[in-house]
Design an enzyme around this catalytic site. Structure first.
Site, PDB file in Angstrom:
ATOM      1  N   GLU A 132      10.583  -4.882   4.313  1.00 60.85           N
ATOM      2  CA  GLU A 132      10.635  -6.285   3.911  1.00 60.85           C
ATOM      3  C   GLU A 132      10.312  -6.419   2.417  1.00 60.85           C
ATOM      4  O   GLU A 132      11.013  -7.105   1.655  1.00 60.85           O
ATOM      5  CB  GLU A 132       9.629  -7.127   4.712  1.00 60.85           C
ATOM      6  CG  GLU A 132       9.948  -7.294   6.186  1.00 60.85           C
ATOM      7  CD  GLU A 132       9.322  -6.208   7.052  1.00 60.85           C
ATOM      8  OE1 GLU A 132       9.032  -5.093   6.527  1.00 60.85           O
ATOM      9  OE2 GLU A 132       9.128  -6.460   8.247  1.00 60.85           O
ATOM     10  N   HIS A 140      -5.577 -33.887  16.679  1.00 57.47           N
ATOM     11  CA  HIS A 140      -4.519 -34.776  17.176  1.00 57.47           C
ATOM     12  C   HIS A 140      -3.353 -33.986  17.748  1.00 57.47           C
ATOM     13  O   HIS A 140      -2.277 -34.525  17.952  1.00 57.47           O
ATOM     14  CB  HIS A 140      -4.058 -35.688  16.036  1.00 57.47           C
ATOM     15  CG  HIS A 140      -5.185 -36.518  15.503  1.00 57.47           C
ATOM     16  ND1 HIS A 140      -5.541 -37.725  16.056  1.00 57.47           N
ATOM     17  CD2 HIS A 140      -6.087 -36.274  14.513  1.00 57.47           C
ATOM     18  CE1 HIS A 140      -6.598 -38.212  15.404  1.00 57.47           C
ATOM     19  NE2 HIS A 140      -6.948 -37.350  14.472  1.00 57.47           N
ATOM     20  N   GLU A 167      -5.008  -7.047  14.480  1.00 57.91           N
ATOM     21  CA  GLU A 167      -4.494  -5.727  14.101  1.00 57.91           C
ATOM     22  C   GLU A 167      -5.618  -4.693  14.150  1.00 57.91           C
ATOM     23  O   GLU A 167      -5.378  -3.518  14.389  1.00 57.91           O
ATOM     24  CB  GLU A 167      -3.857  -5.773  12.696  1.00 57.91           C
ATOM     25  CG  GLU A 167      -2.999  -4.559  12.394  1.00 57.91           C
ATOM     26  CD  GLU A 167      -2.128  -4.715  11.151  1.00 57.91           C
ATOM     27  OE1 GLU A 167      -0.946  -5.049  11.276  1.00 57.91           O
ATOM     28  OE2 GLU A 167      -2.646  -4.498  10.040  1.00 57.91           O
ATOM     29  N   LYS A 204       9.148  -1.027  14.350  1.00 58.24           N
ATOM     30  CA  LYS A 204       9.760  -0.650  13.065  1.00 58.24           C
ATOM     31  C   LYS A 204      10.770   0.475  13.284  1.00 58.24           C
ATOM     32  O   LYS A 204      11.861   0.474  12.715  1.00 58.24           O
ATOM     33  CB  LYS A 204       8.689  -0.119  12.097  1.00 58.24           C
ATOM     34  CG  LYS A 204       7.769  -1.157  11.516  1.00 58.24           C
ATOM     35  CD  LYS A 204       6.853  -0.505  10.470  1.00 58.24           C
ATOM     36  CE  LYS A 204       5.656  -1.359  10.156  1.00 58.24           C
ATOM     37  NZ  LYS A 204       4.664  -0.682   9.315  1.00 58.24           N
ATOM     38  N   GLY A 253      -4.861  -1.889   4.601  1.00 55.77           N
ATOM     39  CA  GLY A 253      -4.044  -3.022   4.149  1.00 55.77           C
ATOM     40  C   GLY A 253      -4.717  -4.357   4.368  1.00 55.77           C
ATOM     41  O   GLY A 253      -4.789  -5.201   3.474  1.00 55.77           O
ATOM     42  N   ARG A 254      -5.269  -4.572   5.574  1.00 56.97           N
ATOM     43  CA  ARG A 254      -5.874  -5.888   5.868  1.00 56.97           C
ATOM     44  C   ARG A 254      -7.266  -6.032   5.271  1.00 56.97           C
ATOM     45  O   ARG A 254      -7.921  -7.057   5.468  1.00 56.97           O
ATOM     46  CB  ARG A 254      -5.888  -6.118   7.378  1.00 56.97           C
ATOM     47  CG  ARG A 254      -6.585  -5.057   8.199  1.00 56.97           C
ATOM     48  CD  ARG A 254      -6.263  -5.210   9.682  1.00 56.97           C
ATOM     49  NE  ARG A 254      -6.728  -4.076  10.482  1.00 56.97           N
ATOM     50  CZ  ARG A 254      -6.061  -2.951  10.650  1.00 56.97           C
ATOM     51  NH1 ARG A 254      -4.898  -2.765  10.054  1.00 56.97           N
ATOM     52  NH2 ARG A 254      -6.543  -1.974  11.396  1.00 56.97           N
ATOM     53  N   LYS A 292       0.843  -1.198   0.000  1.00 56.12           N
ATOM     54  CA  LYS A 292       0.000   0.000   0.000  1.00 56.12           C
ATOM     55  C   LYS A 292       0.878   1.247   0.000  1.00 56.12           C
ATOM     56  O   LYS A 292       0.668   2.171  -0.763  1.00 56.12           O
ATOM     57  CB  LYS A 292      -0.935  -0.028   1.218  1.00 56.12           C
ATOM     58  CG  LYS A 292      -1.826   1.200   1.283  1.00 56.12           C
ATOM     59  CD  LYS A 292      -2.862   1.122   2.374  1.00 56.12           C
ATOM     60  CE  LYS A 292      -3.602   2.467   2.427  1.00 56.12           C
ATOM     61  NZ  LYS A 292      -4.604   2.529   3.471  1.00 56.12           N
TER      62      LYS A 292
HETATM   63  O1  F6P Z   1       3.128  -3.237   9.761  1.00 57.04           O
HETATM   64  C1  F6P Z   1       1.760  -3.431   9.591  1.00 57.04           C
HETATM   65  C2  F6P Z   1       1.314  -3.084   8.196  1.00 57.04           C
HETATM   66  O2  F6P Z   1       1.268  -1.711   8.044  1.00 57.04           O
HETATM   67  C3  F6P Z   1      -0.028  -3.728   7.885  1.00 57.04           C
HETATM   68  O3  F6P Z   1      -1.092  -3.007   8.371  1.00 57.04           O
HETATM   69  C4  F6P Z   1       0.025  -3.830   6.408  1.00 57.04           C
HETATM   70  O4  F6P Z   1      -0.921  -4.715   5.899  1.00 57.04           O
HETATM   71  C5  F6P Z   1       1.446  -4.278   6.210  1.00 57.04           C
HETATM   72  O5  F6P Z   1       2.186  -3.603   7.208  1.00 57.04           O
HETATM   73  C6  F6P Z   1       2.039  -4.027   4.866  1.00 57.04           C
HETATM   74  O6  F6P Z   1       2.032  -2.665   4.538  1.00 57.04           O
HETATM   75  P1  F6P Z   1       2.233  -2.205   3.043  1.00 57.04           P
HETATM   76  O7  F6P Z   1       1.128  -2.771   2.244  1.00 57.04           O
HETATM   77  O8  F6P Z   1       2.195  -0.712   3.068  1.00 57.04           O
HETATM   78  O9  F6P Z   1       3.560  -2.722   2.570  1.00 57.04           O
END
Ligand code: F6P
Length: 509
Positions: A201, A371, A340, A481, A254-255, A195
């Site tokens: 990452e 199990h 979240e 972060k 995002g979610r 987003k």
């Molecule tokens: O660190 C949490 C978060 O901001 C989530 O809410 C989001 O889905 C994810 O990181 C990834 O964010 P982005 O889509 O901006 O890379």
């Protein structure tokens, strides 16, 4: 929290407590009254049955919860969300994921349709060879930019993936290397899903994927990248061609973004028609949620039970067991959605909350979990309300015995947890009276998966409104972060334990 709401919670806690067995004995109509179906329309998976009768909800509790919902201004909040008003005050944003399914403010629905058409054309080009031969797609994202695609591709593209999709989220290079090992660079597209287009990452993995293409001799690696983002300018700066950028609106969290261009890998894997069905299934639940009042609203009813256990009975977790291998990733998805969204300690107006908020969401897949962890559920000391999810139609073509045994086990667990069994030997006694809900799908197709996810989105929203919290921000993830950034920059000092760990790993002198 105002006095009236505090009183409403007190009323709820004072309601008499009967066992599930007693509730069923007293009320022969219980199953009927606490079950409801959402019909998805012909050719779209049939429908979904939501059976909440094995929870401790009673008419008196439902009355009190409805009163609480009124005090919390639930209907007005729901109307505001669908109208595209600001319902995320800390970030001054609307929450317009439903507009992506065609249910929301007209202008937002139109904007979403235009963006979807842009995606359709690109997906068509991928399938028709307009981007050269494409046999693999490596989708790089994290959190909401990865969990939805991973779930939907795993659930819907098992037998017949049009393109082989790999979702990579972790910064641990082992994850990306596994995807490289399974793909031929000459026929691989890279989708970079973020987003913000800043997440460390994702950007690190994306850079390594470009390098992999380059090292493998693929001409113009940037030309093999599709960006899925609400920050198209950053994607351009990063080097993605404008024609390969699929934007979505800032007002989609995002979610909550699987319905947007973040769903690109899903459409590539399952085809456009099924993606439309996925959106349509969600839209059916949107209409039910928007137009149904009180306890008849299945999302709100589920939230009543959630809050009853979390706030009145002190349940610290809630578990979801999918008796369907295709939904193996659903608990992961729900963890982000629920934890979240509602793992907060302050209300939307910044006051301390007046009780526990989101329980810990966890779960697994049946029958495997039976199990492994069900011992605790049957005889442990924790109260864990459970959702069982299953499909009447099988997902496999093997001997029907497989599916029959799967379903029988699912229903047996709910029955056993509720009934329990007394034995003279304490080690062999089961206390029973343990609650569960069952979500039984006619079939698990794209529409049904869309409906299931939308149901959980709205359930999460209902929980939030009744607790008075804002489910659409996530500031809790920022501090870690920031500190990682300080470590990266160097020079900052931390507590003695962290300093020692950094030193041991050679990250600081
Ligand atoms: O660190 C949490 C978060 O901001 C989530 O809410 C989001 O889905 C994810 O990181 C990834 O964010 P982005 O889509 O901006 O890379």
């Amino acid at each position: 929290m105002d006095e009236a709401r505090t009183k409403a919670w007190q009323m709820l806690s004072l309601q008499p407590r009967a066992t599930l067995a007693t509730l069923f004995e007293r009320d022969p109509g219980r199953v009927e009254r606490l079950s409801g179906r959402i019909e998805l329309g012909e050719g779209e998976g049939g429908g979904i049955l939501f059976d909440w009768s094995k929870t401790h909800l009673t008419d008196a509790l439902l009355d009190d919860f409805e009163a609480l919902a009124d005090l919390a201004g639930f209907e007005a909040m729901r109307a505001r969300m669908f109208a595209g008003d600001i319902v995320n005050p800390t970030e001054n944003r609307a929450a317009e994921h439903t507009a992506l399914r065609g249910v929301g403010k007209d202008t937002s629905v139109e904007e979403a349709e235009a963006l979807r058409e842009r995606m359709r054309l690109l997906v068509h080009a991928v399938h028709e060879g307009g981007l050269g031969e494409v046999r693999h797609l490596i989708h790089i994202g994290i959190g909401g930019s990865a969990l939805g695609p991973a779930l939907a591709v795993d659930a819907l593209a098992r037998d017949l993936a049009l393109v082989d999709v790999h979702v990579v989220s972790n910064i641990d290079g082992v994850a990306l290397e596994s995807a490289f090992a399974a793909c031929d660079p000459a026929t691989t597209l890279i989708a970079v899903a973020s987003k913000t287009f800043t997440t460390i990452e994702t950007m690190t993995n994306a850079a390594s994927a470009l390098k992999w293409l380059d090292d493998s001799g693929v001409p113009d690696p940037h030309g093999r990248v599709i960006a899925l983002t609400a920050a198209p300018d950053r994607a351009v700066q990063w080097g993605v061609d404008e024609t390969r950028i699929l934007p979505f609106s800032e007002s989609v969290g995002g979610r909550y973004s699987i319905w947007s261009s973040i769903g690109f890998p899903v459409t590539v894997a399952i085809g456009w028609e099924d993606f439309e069905a996925f959106l349509a299934g969600a839209a059916t639940v949107d209409a039910h949620f928007r137009d149904t009042s009180g306890r008849a609203n299945l999302c709100l009813r589920a939230a009543f039970a959630d809050l009853y256990y979390a706030r009145i009975r002190g349940a610290e977790t809630r578990a979801c067991f999918a008796y369907d291998q295709r939904l193996a990733l659903l608990p992961d998805y729900l963890q982000q959605l629920e934890m979240e969204s509602n793992g907060k300690s302050v209300t939307a107006s910044g006051e301390a909350v007046d009780g526990p908020t989101a329980p810990i969401t966890w779960g697994g897949v049946g029958t495997d979990a039976q199990h492994a962890v069900f011992q605790l559920l049957h005889q442990g000391t924790h109260l864990v309300p459970i959702d069982f999810i299953a499909s009447i139609a099988p997902g496999d073509n093997l001997d029907p015995a497989h599916h029959r045994i799967l379903l029988m086990n699912c229903f047996a667990q709910g029955a056993a947890l509720m009934a329990g069994r007394v034995s003279e030997d304490p080690a062999r006694s089961y206390p029973g009276d343990r609650p569960s809900a069952t979500i039984l799908c006619d079939d698990l197709d794209a529409a049904t998966l869309g409906a299931l996810i939308a149901f959980h989105e709205h359930r999460t929203f209902c929980n939030a409104v009744l607790m008075g919290i804002n489910p659409f921000d996530q500031f809790g993830v920022e501090l870690g972060k920031e500190i990682a950034g300080q470590i990266e920059k160097g020079g900052a000092s931390f507590d003695p334990s962290t300093q020692a760990l950094l030193k041991a790993a050679g990250l600081q002198r």
